[in-house]
Write an enzyme that holds these catalytic residues in place. Structure first.
Site, PDB file in Angstrom:
ATOM      1  N   HIS A 243      -2.327   9.425  -0.626  1.00 47.62           N
ATOM      2  CA  HIS A 243      -1.746   8.098  -0.030  1.00 47.62           C
ATOM      3  C   HIS A 243      -0.455   8.798   0.684  1.00 47.62           C
ATOM      4  O   HIS A 243       0.614   8.297   0.687  1.00 47.62           O
ATOM      5  CB  HIS A 243      -1.283   7.309  -1.168  1.00 47.62           C
ATOM      6  CG  HIS A 243      -2.541   6.552  -1.672  1.00 47.62           C
ATOM      7  ND1 HIS A 243      -3.105   6.587  -2.812  1.00 47.62           N
ATOM      8  CD2 HIS A 243      -3.228   5.571  -1.023  1.00 47.62           C
ATOM      9  CE1 HIS A 243      -4.241   5.970  -2.933  1.00 47.62           C
ATOM     10  NE2 HIS A 243      -4.222   5.267  -1.883  1.00 47.62           N
ATOM     11  N   HIS A 283       1.252   0.108   4.891  1.00 50.61           N
ATOM     12  CA  HIS A 283       0.419  -0.652   3.836  1.00 50.61           C
ATOM     13  C   HIS A 283       0.529   0.141   2.750  1.00 50.61           C
ATOM     14  O   HIS A 283       0.346  -0.304   1.487  1.00 50.61           O
ATOM     15  CB  HIS A 283      -1.178  -0.825   4.085  1.00 50.61           C
ATOM     16  CG  HIS A 283      -1.898   0.454   4.013  1.00 50.61           C
ATOM     17  ND1 HIS A 283      -1.848   1.467   4.871  1.00 50.61           N
ATOM     18  CD2 HIS A 283      -2.417   0.669   3.023  1.00 50.61           C
ATOM     19  CE1 HIS A 283      -2.696   2.438   4.507  1.00 50.61           C
ATOM     20  NE2 HIS A 283      -3.361   1.843   3.279  1.00 50.61           N
ATOM     21  N   ASP A 284       0.932   1.527   2.795  1.00 47.20           N
ATOM     22  CA  ASP A 284       1.028   2.291   1.698  1.00 47.20           C
ATOM     23  C   ASP A 284       2.465   2.979   1.603  1.00 47.20           C
ATOM     24  O   ASP A 284       2.739   4.189   0.890  1.00 47.20           O
ATOM     25  CB  ASP A 284      -0.036   3.285   1.489  1.00 47.20           C
ATOM     26  CG  ASP A 284      -1.346   2.911   0.923  1.00 47.20           C
ATOM     27  OD1 ASP A 284      -1.128   2.158  -0.050  1.00 47.20           O
ATOM     28  OD2 ASP A 284      -2.447   3.227   1.126  1.00 47.20           O
TER      29      ASP A 284
HETATM   30  C1  0WF Z   1     -13.646   8.262  -5.243  1.00 45.10           C
HETATM   31  C2  0WF Z   1     -13.987   6.782  -4.857  1.00 45.10           C
HETATM   32  C3  0WF Z   1     -13.560   6.463  -3.568  1.00 45.10           C
HETATM   33  N1  0WF Z   1     -14.040   6.839  -2.376  1.00 45.10           N
HETATM   34  C4  0WF Z   1     -13.518   6.326  -1.211  1.00 45.10           C
HETATM   35  O1  0WF Z   1     -14.146   6.650  -0.063  1.00 45.10           O
HETATM   36  C5  0WF Z   1     -12.330   5.626  -1.154  1.00 45.10           C
HETATM   37  C6  0WF Z   1     -11.366   5.009  -0.250  1.00 45.10           C
HETATM   38  N2  0WF Z   1     -10.680   4.626  -0.767  1.00 45.10           N
HETATM   39  N3  0WF Z   1     -10.637   4.444  -2.157  1.00 45.10           N
HETATM   40  C7  0WF Z   1     -11.633   5.453  -2.344  1.00 45.10           C
HETATM   41  N4  0WF Z   1     -12.367   5.386  -3.532  1.00 45.10           N
HETATM   42  C8  0WF Z   1      -9.614   3.967  -2.987  1.00 45.10           C
HETATM   43  C9  0WF Z   1      -8.298   4.737  -2.734  1.00 45.10           C
HETATM   44  C10 0WF Z   1      -7.549   3.691  -3.540  1.00 45.10           C
HETATM   45  C11 0WF Z   1      -8.170   2.294  -3.534  1.00 45.10           C
HETATM   46  C12 0WF Z   1      -9.366   2.554  -2.764  1.00 45.10           C
HETATM   47  N5  0WF Z   1     -13.496   5.968  -6.086  1.00 45.10           N
HETATM   48  C13 0WF Z   1     -13.863   4.732  -5.955  1.00 45.10           C
HETATM   49  C14 0WF Z   1     -14.217   4.566  -7.479  1.00 45.10           C
HETATM   50  C15 0WF Z   1     -13.952   6.223  -7.219  1.00 45.10           C
HETATM   51  O2  0WF Z   1     -15.364   4.276  -8.017  1.00 45.10           O
HETATM   52  C16 0WF Z   1     -15.704   2.966  -8.068  1.00 45.10           C
HETATM   53  C17 0WF Z   1     -17.060   2.531  -7.842  1.00 45.10           C
HETATM   54  C18 0WF Z   1     -17.418   1.321  -7.595  1.00 45.10           C
HETATM   55  C19 0WF Z   1     -16.436   0.240  -7.653  1.00 45.10           C
HETATM   56  C20 0WF Z   1     -15.158   0.630  -7.907  1.00 45.10           C
HETATM   57  C21 0WF Z   1     -14.708   1.900  -8.054  1.00 45.10           C
HETATM   58 ZN    ZN Z   2      -4.199   2.855   1.756  1.00 49.15          ZN
END
Ligand code: 0WF
Ligand code: ZN
Length: 497
Positions: A243, A283-284
């Site tokens: 971030h 936003h961050d």
């Molecule tokens: C690693 C995975 C994940 N992958 C992304 O490409 C991505 C982009 N933004 N974010 C992402 N997270 C997060 C950063 C802060 C908020 C969003 N994460 C999500 C998690 C592992 O696994 C899940 C899977 C399904 C539903 C919820 C979380």
């Molecule tokens: Zn962000």
């Protein structure tokens, strides 16, 4: 009239030039320029057999075919910036003056030699400003010159403050230069590779986004105020794995790309576009690298201040308006109070919408209005704006695979830092953050299936042109990670044995 013949190699051809002492320096340069097929804005360099640079002048030493000079077109000069044309003019005026004085006095006065060497040295300095490559000022392909493995020399010996001042200085220098059309167009697509750019360059690119959406003109934003604002935004992102300012840049660039791809300029008022782009940018702000769940479980100052309600997003928004409250950074200062009120309200809504805890609430609302979406309906418009910021925020997988994979590494690093701290503090650890439980394919397959595809598909229903730009790359990413996941599972019994 006695003439001499100069042999030289240019573009792989052995050429010769013939001129005499009564030819002017400009004549001789033109001769070489023509042989190199170079334009008037190109810098020519002539090397002798030792590899030393020699001056192209009527006094150039004659040579033979065996000891030819080597002529190179090193770079375009910086005509678009104005200076080098003046330098060239100055140089030829000096040469003209020199030959006149030579005729009258028979020797070059020291002052002319001194001036000539000053002009030469200044030209050399300009040639060495390699970081201007990307502005399209040099011959090489301008926008893909630097791989992620060949970043510029590190400035880690500098303090944070010194590094920021360096960025500010470079931003100021670069911001007055003309960017190529190729870069400007590329900036409007999700294919843009952020890893090629350093911070000062990203600030210039952000300035271009504000300029090319006509915000400066429409909202009477002064350029130096915009630059102060962008620089303050840069300073308020922390050096953490994910971030950080690079994420801020990517989200803003994706928003910018979506605005162009969906032709939102003709569907929404400029004020709403300003809200969306500025929200993406802010936003961050000041993200500490630990998510809301951590803030709440650890009862941090932020969780206490915001009563556990989206503590991070509330903080990002408050920091944004803190920056805007400084007159020298206030890009909204020339707006009416009604316009300011609308922008503040819009930004608060958009930034708070990035809390993933509200994902289903916002997506379901968008789904429900989707069949009868009306760009003139205030409620519809507000949901769309939130969706646009959300899509931009989590859109890494819509980028080229190599760009996206590096982002995933950064995110997992930040997640692992958090889970390590949680383990140390005895706080609950989410399995998707736990280095002992997570793999890249397992993280991404469910995130793409259950979060990205449903969200991106819904936006693509409203803007079918997005299918190729964001939906298709995400489907491919799912295929890629599913294959890796299957391969990992197939391997398991043998690797464990
Ligand atoms: C690693 C995975 C994940 N992958 C992304 O490409 C991505 C982009 N933004 N974010 C992402 N997270 C997060 C950063 C802060 C908020 C969003 N994460 C999500 C998690 C592992 O696994 C899940 C899977 C399904 C539903 C919820 C979380
Ligand atoms: Zn962000």
């Amino acid at each position: 009239m006695t003439t001499k013949i100069i042999h030289f190699m240019v573009n792989g051809r052995l050429e010769q030039a013939e001129f005499g002492a009564n030819n002017s320096a400009a004549d001789v340069k033109d001769l070489f320029r023509a042989a190199a097929e170079a334009g008037s804005n190109h810098i020519l360099k002539l090397y002798d057999t030792n590899g030393s640079v020699v001056k192209i002048s009527p006094r150039l030493e004659a040579n033979s075919e065996d000891s030819y000079y080597r002529l190179e077109v090193v770079a375009s000069d910086l005509q678009s910036v104005g200076m080098p044309t003046e330098l060239d003019d100055m140089e030829s005026r000096l040469q003209h003056l020199e030959s006149k004085v030579m005729e009258d006095v028979g020797k070059t006065p020291d002052i002319i030699d001194e001036l000539k060497s000053q002009v030469e040295s200044f030209k050399r300095k300009l040639e060495s400003v390699q970081h201007l490559n990307w502005m399209g000022l040099f011959h090489k392909d301008s926008d893909h010159h630097r791989s992620k493995f060949s970043k510029k020399p590190t400035t880690s010996h500098l303090s944070v403050d010194e590094e920021r001042q360096q960025v500010r200085k470079n931003f100021t220098i670069m911001s007055s230069l003309q960017m190529t059309e190729k870069v400007r167009e590329h900036l409007k697509t999700p294919n843009f590779d952020n890893w090629q750019w350093e911070e000062a360059e990203m600030l210039v690119l952000l300035q271009v986004m504000f300029t090319d959406l006509d915000f400066l003109m429409v909202f009477h934003i002064e350029l130096d105020v915009l630059q102060n604002f962008l620089f303050e935004v840069y300073c308020h992102y922390n050096s953490i794995p994910f971030h950080n300012f690079h994420h801020c840049f990517c989200v803003t660039q994706m928003m910018y790309g979506l605005i162009w791809l969906t032709d939102l300029r003709s569907r929404l008022p400029r004020l709403d576009l300003l809200i969306m782009l500025t929200s993406a940018l802010c936003h961050d702000l000041d993200h500490p690298g630990y998510n809301n769940v951590f803030q709440i479980n650890a009862q941090t100052d932020l969780a206490i201040r915001y009563n556990d309600i989206s503590p991070l997003e509330n903080h990002h928004c408050a920091v944004a308006f803190g920056i805007l409250s400084k007159p020298e950074c206030n890009i909204l200062k020339n707006l009416s109070s009604e316009q300011y009120r609308l922008i503040r309200g819009g930004m608060i809504r958009c930034i708070l919408a990035t809390d993933m805890a509200r994902h289903n609430e916002i997506l379901n609302k968008f789904k429900s209005i989707q069949p009868a979406f009306d760009f003139n309906n205030k409620e519809h418009k507000e949901v769309l704006m939130k969706i646009m910021v959300k899509v931009s925020d989590i859109s890494n997988e819509a980028r080229p695979m190599a760009v996206a994979e590096q982002w995933l590494d950064c995110l997992l690093q930040e997640f692992f830092n958090q889970s390590d701290t949680e383990k140390l503090k005895g706080l609950p650890v989410a399995p998707f953050m736990d280095r002992d439980k997570v793999s890249k394919p397992s993280s991404q397959t469910s995130f793409i299936r259950f979060v990205l595809l449903p969200l991106f598909s819904e936006l693509t229903k409203l803007f079918p042109c997005l299918e190729q730009h964001i939906l298709e790359p995400v489907r491919q990413a799912l295929e890629y990670y599913s294959t890796l996941e299957r391969a990992g599972k197939d391997e398991e019994p043998t690797t464990k044995a």
